[in-house]
Design a protein around this motif. Structure first.
Motif, PDB file in Angstrom:
ATOM      1  N   ASN A   4      -0.561  18.282 -11.059  1.00  0.00           N
ATOM      2  CA  ASN A   4       0.643  17.625 -10.543  1.00  0.00           C
ATOM      3  C   ASN A   4       0.326  17.019  -9.175  1.00  0.00           C
ATOM      4  OD1 ASN A   4       3.157  16.731  -9.836  1.00  0.00           O
ATOM      5  ND2 ASN A   4       4.097  18.762  -9.702  1.00  0.00           N
TER       6      ASN A   4
ATOM      7  N   THR B 163      -0.374  17.506  -3.743  1.00  0.00           N
ATOM      8  CA  THR B 163      -0.783  18.243  -4.945  1.00  0.00           C
ATOM      9  C   THR B 163      -0.058  19.580  -4.976  1.00  0.00           C
ATOM     10  OG1 THR B 163      -2.978  17.245  -4.764  1.00  0.00           O
ATOM     11  CG2 THR B 163      -2.762  19.162  -6.213  1.00  0.00           C
ATOM     12  N   GLU B 164       0.617  19.855  -6.095  1.00  0.00           N
ATOM     13  CA  GLU B 164       1.280  21.152  -6.243  1.00  0.00           C
ATOM     14  C   GLU B 164       0.206  22.235  -6.240  1.00  0.00           C
ATOM     15  OE1 GLU B 164       3.962  23.559  -9.490  1.00  0.00           O
ATOM     16  OE2 GLU B 164       4.082  21.373  -9.488  1.00  0.00           O
TER      17      GLU B 164
ATOM     18  N   LYS C 182       8.216  26.043  -4.329  1.00  0.00           N
ATOM     19  CA  LYS C 182       6.837  25.618  -4.607  1.00  0.00           C
ATOM     20  C   LYS C 182       6.129  25.236  -3.309  1.00  0.00           C
ATOM     21  CE  LYS C 182       7.480  24.483  -9.332  1.00  0.00           C
ATOM     22  NZ  LYS C 182       6.935  23.798 -10.459  1.00  0.00           N
TER      23      LYS C 182
ATOM     24  N   SER D 247       0.115  25.370  -7.258  1.00  0.00           N
ATOM     25  CA  SER D 247      -0.074  26.178  -8.463  1.00  0.00           C
ATOM     26  C   SER D 247      -0.369  25.345  -9.709  1.00  0.00           C
ATOM     27  CB  SER D 247       1.161  27.043  -8.716  1.00  0.00           C
ATOM     28  OG  SER D 247       2.286  26.211  -8.955  1.00  0.00           O
ATOM     29  N   ASN D 248      -0.375  24.009  -9.569  1.00  0.00           N
ATOM     30  CA  ASN D 248      -0.636  23.127 -10.706  1.00  0.00           C
ATOM     31  C   ASN D 248      -1.384  21.892 -10.189  1.00  0.00           C
ATOM     32  OD1 ASN D 248      -0.665  21.515 -12.964  1.00  0.00           O
ATOM     33  ND2 ASN D 248       1.560  21.293 -13.112  1.00  0.00           N
TER      34      ASN D 248
END
Length: 186
Positions: A51, A44-45, A72, A47-48
């Motif tokens: 995603n 899982t990204e 990232k 900051s998002n």
């Protein structure tokens, strides 16, 4: 007649002794060794949270490559499965229960990345984190990149801070790899 009587007495005595034999002398194997046949990596990204990538690694092959971007960070969790009656069943609870007998080691190739074992990762009784929950910070764009994940069973010693306290890929001495997965990164 006396010989026949003695023969019958010996046969009955033998049958009696055999019927009273203790069958508990041979211990029952209650721990069936289950092979890990599937790994699921959830990425899982940071900051998002929308995603999310899931990679299934079965039979030595990943169903897709991970897409990681320079600059990232990603929250990564791993789960291990065995197959029983044509269904996959998680072994994570068993691995956590036997946490002192396991340790995960990571290695990146073709990409710059720092790995930290997450604050909510499983902690062994020696204070080392198992490695089922990690955070990956990407420091260079991937080029024919791969990540290796190895789950070791009964290592003699573990070092979560290898190569450093800010890049905890991990290192073991002894033990054997229950899992040796190689996943492509693009």
């Amino acid at each position: 007649m006396k010989n026949i009587f003695n023969l019958i007495l010996v046969i009955f005595a033998s049958l009696f002794i055999l019927s009273c034999r203790n069958t508990d002398d041979v211990p029952e194997d209650i721990h069936e060794h289950e092979e890990i046949e599937k790994i699921v990596l959830t990425v899982t990204e940071k900051s998002n949270a929308a995603n999310v990538q899931t990679v299934n690694y079965i039979g030595g092959n990943a169903d897709k490559a991970l897409t990681l971007q320079n600059g990232k960070s990603y929250l990564v969790s791993v789960d291990f499965f065995h197959k029983h009656d044509d269904h996959y069943h998680s072994m994570l609870d068993e691995i956590i229960k036997e946490k002192d007998e396991h340790f995960i080691v990571f290695e990146f190739a073709g990409i710059g990345a720092n790995l930290m074992r997450a604050a909510d990762d499983i902690v062994r009784t020696d204070g080392k984190k198992l490695g089922v929950k990690t955070e990956w910070s990407i420091t260079s764009a991937p080029s024919s990149a791969k990540v290796s994940l190895k789950l070791f069973h009964t290592p003699t010693s573990v070092d979560q801070n290898y190569p450093s306290a800010t890049n905890q890929l991990g290192k073991v001495t002894g033990g054997e790899a229950d899992v040796n997965a190689l996943i492509s990164i693009q």
